[in-house]
Write an enzyme that holds these catalytic residues in place. Structure first.
Site, PDB file in Angstrom:
ATOM      1  N   ASN A   1      -5.370  -5.160   2.640  1.00  0.00           N
ATOM      2  CA  ASN A   1      -5.111  -4.621   3.990  1.00  0.00           C
ATOM      3  C   ASN A   1      -6.400  -4.489   4.805  1.00  0.00           C
ATOM      4  O   ASN A   1      -6.395  -3.913   5.891  1.00  0.00           O
ATOM      5  CB  ASN A   1      -4.383  -3.275   3.912  1.00  0.00           C
TER       6      ASN A   1
ATOM      7  N   LEU B   1      -6.595  -4.659  -8.063  1.00  0.00           N
ATOM      8  CA  LEU B   1      -7.857  -4.010  -7.686  1.00  0.00           C
ATOM      9  C   LEU B   1      -7.742  -3.223  -6.379  1.00  0.00           C
ATOM     10  O   LEU B   1      -8.675  -2.503  -6.018  1.00  0.00           O
ATOM     11  CB  LEU B   1      -8.976  -5.066  -7.542  1.00  0.00           C
TER      12      LEU B   1
ATOM     13  N   ALA C   1      -7.337  -2.133 -12.398  1.00  0.00           N
ATOM     14  CA  ALA C   1      -8.735  -1.703 -12.258  1.00  0.00           C
ATOM     15  C   ALA C   1      -8.767  -0.186 -12.132  1.00  0.00           C
ATOM     16  O   ALA C   1      -8.195   0.384 -11.209  1.00  0.00           O
ATOM     17  CB  ALA C   1      -9.371  -2.345 -11.032  1.00  0.00           C
TER      18      ALA C   1
ATOM     19  N   TYR D   1      -9.488  11.443  -6.549  1.00  0.00           N
ATOM     20  CA  TYR D   1      -9.659  10.038  -6.956  1.00  0.00           C
ATOM     21  C   TYR D   1      -9.424   9.905  -8.460  1.00  0.00           C
ATOM     22  O   TYR D   1      -8.640   9.063  -8.917  1.00  0.00           O
ATOM     23  CB  TYR D   1     -11.065   9.581  -6.576  1.00  0.00           C
TER      24      TYR D   1
ATOM     25  N   THR E   1      -2.424   5.518  -1.437  1.00  0.00           N
ATOM     26  CA  THR E   1      -2.766   4.142  -1.814  1.00  0.00           C
ATOM     27  C   THR E   1      -2.815   3.983  -3.324  1.00  0.00           C
ATOM     28  O   THR E   1      -2.236   3.037  -3.881  1.00  0.00           O
ATOM     29  CB  THR E   1      -4.147   3.749  -1.238  1.00  0.00           C
TER      30      THR E   1
ATOM     31  N   PHE F   1     -15.091  -5.873  -2.303  1.00  0.00           N
ATOM     32  CA  PHE F   1     -16.363  -6.212  -2.930  1.00  0.00           C
ATOM     33  C   PHE F   1     -16.153  -6.877  -4.309  1.00  0.00           C
ATOM     34  O   PHE F   1     -16.542  -8.026  -4.534  1.00  0.00           O
ATOM     35  CB  PHE F   1     -17.205  -4.934  -2.999  1.00  0.00           C
ATOM     36  N   ILE F   2     -15.482  -6.196  -5.213  1.00  0.00           N
ATOM     37  CA  ILE F   2     -15.279  -6.769  -6.551  1.00  0.00           C
ATOM     38  C   ILE F   2     -14.213  -7.871  -6.498  1.00  0.00           C
ATOM     39  O   ILE F   2     -14.385  -8.954  -7.062  1.00  0.00           O
ATOM     40  CB  ILE F   2     -14.891  -5.683  -7.574  1.00  0.00           C
TER      41      ILE F   2
END
Ligand code: UDP
Length: 331
Positions: free
Chosen positions: A32, A76, A117, A149, A95, A11-12
């Protein structure tokens, strides 16, 4: 310049790739396609200045050859979206920690400027007041998946600062609830996507809890502009900078605005958090950026008003969301 955007089909990232191409840069995207998509970048696939590699930053063997030829790396690529993270904490950690480690090690090996980011989730459970970049982090226990997160991104930031201590030119940008065209229809990254989808489908807009929790929503064009400035200004090197809109709004108010702009007849309902996230979930009651550092270092303000940004977003969603295209409610 030659620029790598990891997560550039997201998205970004895809919005950023568009702006970089407009500026005349040669853009390399590694993604990916986990939450990103070809649909986000297909308009650029024939452009000789755009190069796309469908690859995972955790396992990639080709990442190095791309980093080697780029001037700046915008990193990002990440596991994003609270629902996604709650459902797959292992994927999140692998990730976000290993992926960033790979990117930073390669950037260090070839001595490249990197913008990482990061996220306002770093701050954890804020109860109010603008969050300055050096604010304490307040997190819940590790038994609550949500905090994986925040913790994984905090490791990324510590890594980046550690590399900077060795001299590597890094900057960190912390995003505050970005929204805009290409926001994922599944709602991974955004309450806004959920509400728009529900409004189009004529389904209830589901407000979690009593809806008094607040967020500051940042239009993606502002998010991208702030990120690009962080990659340009020398003042940003070695710094973590909030990239967010200052305007704070409750989730209940947000539902009302989206209902009005879409012209939907959907009711607005409240639902318990556990019905959406399962047991063992904690929310952040309030979240607002202190924007003075971004103003001072980058001369940047995220100034798109929420109503304007929402109108543009809803227009885009009308033209692209399956639920709008298939539904009589999508007017
Ligand atoms: N939320 C909601 N309804 C939804 C999705 C999210 O009320 O369908 C709430 C969520 O519980 C949180 C806020 O909206 O309080 C923002 O959620 P989001 O996942 O967009 O981002 P967060 O800021 O939590 O990372």
């Amino acid at each position: 310049m030659k620029i790598l955007v990891t997560g550039g089909a997201g998205f970004i990232g895809s919005n950023m790739a568009d702006r970089l191409l407009e500026r005349g840069d040669e853009v390399y995207v590694v993604d990916n396609l986990s939450t990103g998509s070809i649909a986000n970048i297909k308009h650029n696939l024939g452009n000789p200045n755009f190069h796309f590699l469908n690859d995972d930053i955790v396992t990639s063997h080709t990442l190095e050859s791309i980093i080697e030829k780029c001037d700046v790396v915008f990193h990002l690529a990440a596991a994003v979206g609270v629902k996604y993270i709650v459902d797959d904490p292992l994927g999140t950690i692998l990730t976000n920690v290993r992926g960033t480690e790979n990117v930073l090690l390669l950037a260090c090996k070839h001595w490249k400027r990197v913008v990482i980011a990061s996220t306002s989730e770093i701050y954890g459970k804020s109860r109010g007041g603008a969050l300055a970049e050096d604010a304490d982090r307040v997190l819940g226990p590790t038994t609550v998946n949500r905090w994986s997160y925040s913790a994984s991104k905090a490791i990324d930031e510590h890594y980046a600062f550690a590399f900077h201590q060795k001299g590597l030119p890094i900057s960190i940008v912390r995003y505050f609830n970005s929204y805009g065209p290409r926001v994922n229809e599944a709602g991974y990254g955004s309450v806004i996507a959920n509400f728009i989808r529900q409004a189009f489908a004529g389904q209830p807009l589901t407000v979690h809890g009593d809806g008094s929790q607040t967020r500051c929503f940042t239009f993606v064009d502002d998010t991208v502009r702030g990120t690009m400035l962080a990659g340009e200004r020398t003042e940003a090197i070695g710094e973590a900078i909030n990239i967010g809109n200052h305007h704070e709004i409750t989730i209940l108010e947000l539902a009302g605005i989206i209902k009005r702009i879409t012209g939907s007849s959907s009711p607005i309902v409240t639902m318990p958090y556990r019905d959406y996230y399962g047991q063992n979930y904690e929310d952040t009651p309030r979240r607002q950026p202190d924007v003075r550092k971004a103003q001072g270092l980058l001369d940047f303000t995220a100034d798109t008003p929420l109503e304007i940004g929402l109108e543009k977003t809803i227009q885009w969603c009308r033209e692209h969301y399956a639920v709008a295209l298939n539904s009589h409610h999508g007017k």
